[in-house]
Scaffold this active site. Structure first.
Site, PDB file in Angstrom:
ATOM      1  N   GLU A 227      -6.751  46.255  35.126  1.00 53.19           N
ATOM      2  CA  GLU A 227      -8.057  46.383  35.833  1.00 53.19           C
ATOM      3  C   GLU A 227      -8.159  44.961  36.584  1.00 53.19           C
ATOM      4  O   GLU A 227      -8.239  44.163  36.247  1.00 53.19           O
ATOM      5  CB  GLU A 227      -9.083  46.228  34.457  1.00 53.19           C
ATOM      6  N   LEU A 228      -8.554  45.453  38.062  1.00 54.40           N
ATOM      7  CA  LEU A 228      -8.413  44.500  39.170  1.00 54.40           C
ATOM      8  C   LEU A 228      -9.839  43.205  38.701  1.00 54.40           C
ATOM      9  O   LEU A 228     -10.972  43.593  38.384  1.00 54.40           O
ATOM     10  CB  LEU A 228      -8.862  45.056  40.449  1.00 54.40           C
ATOM     11  N   ASP A 229      -9.273  42.142  38.531  1.00 56.50           N
ATOM     12  CA  ASP A 229     -10.131  41.086  38.473  1.00 56.50           C
ATOM     13  C   ASP A 229     -10.853  40.879  36.990  1.00 56.50           C
ATOM     14  O   ASP A 229     -11.800  40.147  36.774  1.00 56.50           O
ATOM     15  CB  ASP A 229     -11.179  40.762  39.710  1.00 56.50           C
ATOM     16  N   GLU A 230     -10.261  41.834  36.142  1.00 59.37           N
ATOM     17  CA  GLU A 230     -10.874  41.995  34.684  1.00 59.37           C
ATOM     18  C   GLU A 230     -10.136  41.147  33.596  1.00 59.37           C
ATOM     19  O   GLU A 230     -10.541  41.309  32.384  1.00 59.37           O
ATOM     20  CB  GLU A 230     -11.134  43.408  34.248  1.00 59.37           C
TER      21      GLU A 230
END
Length: 285
Positions: A227-230
């Site tokens: 999950e992008l930037d998570e």
């Protein structure tokens, strides 16, 4: 000859954990405990511990330790790992056109602040080649397009596997890595994001922060997940800005923060000071 090692443990919290770990180390390997730190998550009922120790017992190898520690680990449902401090990890740095974080890491590595084996610099642009040549680090140019992304990632993964890379650093690598790439290096890819996450995710957070008129800007380093930037956040820092800061000034202040939070995260990872759980991290300073 003495050997220094670090033991990291996480497990369900219960009585007797500290005593069990300390007693095992002393009885099995006659260790001298240099540092011991622990943390309890009362809400989730979890226990975390980092023990740094030194021993002169020649039997203390990773395989021997695993065999002897297994009964205790099973009894307390422990996840654990033990690493010797003199074993340097193999590290690869991925970068695009913004070179400030790369330059900082290379300097810290040259001065001995980052204890690792820097195996390569990988980039989708040629901008970093002069820095790589100056520091005598192998440079791999891997240009990426939407049509070639999968093929390029396979080449990159082959390079990493050949060099037996332990840690991948995304030092402003302006590409989204695939879930397959992440799965190859779980909790072993560190990214720096030019925002105080979870605020202002995406590709242009400084522009979004400037447009919003915020009074504080920040930067974050985190482990990469699908999950992008998570991913679990490792380190963050902030600085104050005002109406006198035009966008270029804001960006420059942010880049200074990026250098700091990324280098700290890398140092802590290399020093076996991070445990990750429930999309969070425990940092043993």
């Amino acid at each position: 000859m003495s050997k220094t090692a670090v033991l990291l443990v996480d497990c369900p919290d219960r009585k007797g954990l500290v005593a069990a770990i300390h007693n095992f180390l002393i009885e099995a390997y006659d260790v001298n405990i240099l540092n011991a730190d622990q943390h309890q998550d009362a809400e989730l009922g979890l226990f975390f511990m980092r023990v740094e120790f030194v021993t002169e017992n020649e039997e203390c190898t990773v395989d021997h330790f695993r065999e002897r520690f297994m009964p205790i680990a099973a009894k307390y449902a422990m996840h654990w790992r033990m690493d010797f401090e003199d074993t340097q990890q193999n590290v690869a740095i991925f970068v695009s056109q913004y070179l400030h974080c790369l330059a900082d890491l290379l300097y810290r590595h040259q001065t001995g602040e980052l204890q690792c084996n820097l195996t390569m610099i990988v980039s989708n642009h040629e901008d970093a080649r002069p820095l790589a040549e100056f520091y005598k680090i192998p440079f791999h140019y891997t240009p990426v397009t939407a049509a070639t992304k999968q093929q390029v990632e396979q080449r990159q993964l082959a390079l990493l596997a050949e060099a037996k890379v332990d840690l991948v650093i995304l030092a402003r690598y302006m590409q989204i890595v695939s879930p397959q790439f992440v799965d190859a290096y779980p909790q072993r890819i560190i990214n720096v994001h030019h925002s105080f996450l979870p605020a202002f995710t995406g590709a242009r957070p400084y522009h979004a922060a400037f447009a919003r008129g915020v009074k504080l800007i920040g930067a974050s380093s985190h482990y990469v997940t699908a999950e992008l930037d998570e991913g679990p956040i490792i380190e963050q820092d902030v600085t104050r800005i005002s109406q006198n800061d035009a966008l270029p000034s804001l960006i420059q202040k942010g880049r200074d923060l990026e250098r700091l939070v990324l280098s700290r995260a890398v140092q802590w990872h290399l020093g076996h000071r991070i445990l990750s759980y429930a999309n969070k991290t425990v940092i043993f300073a």
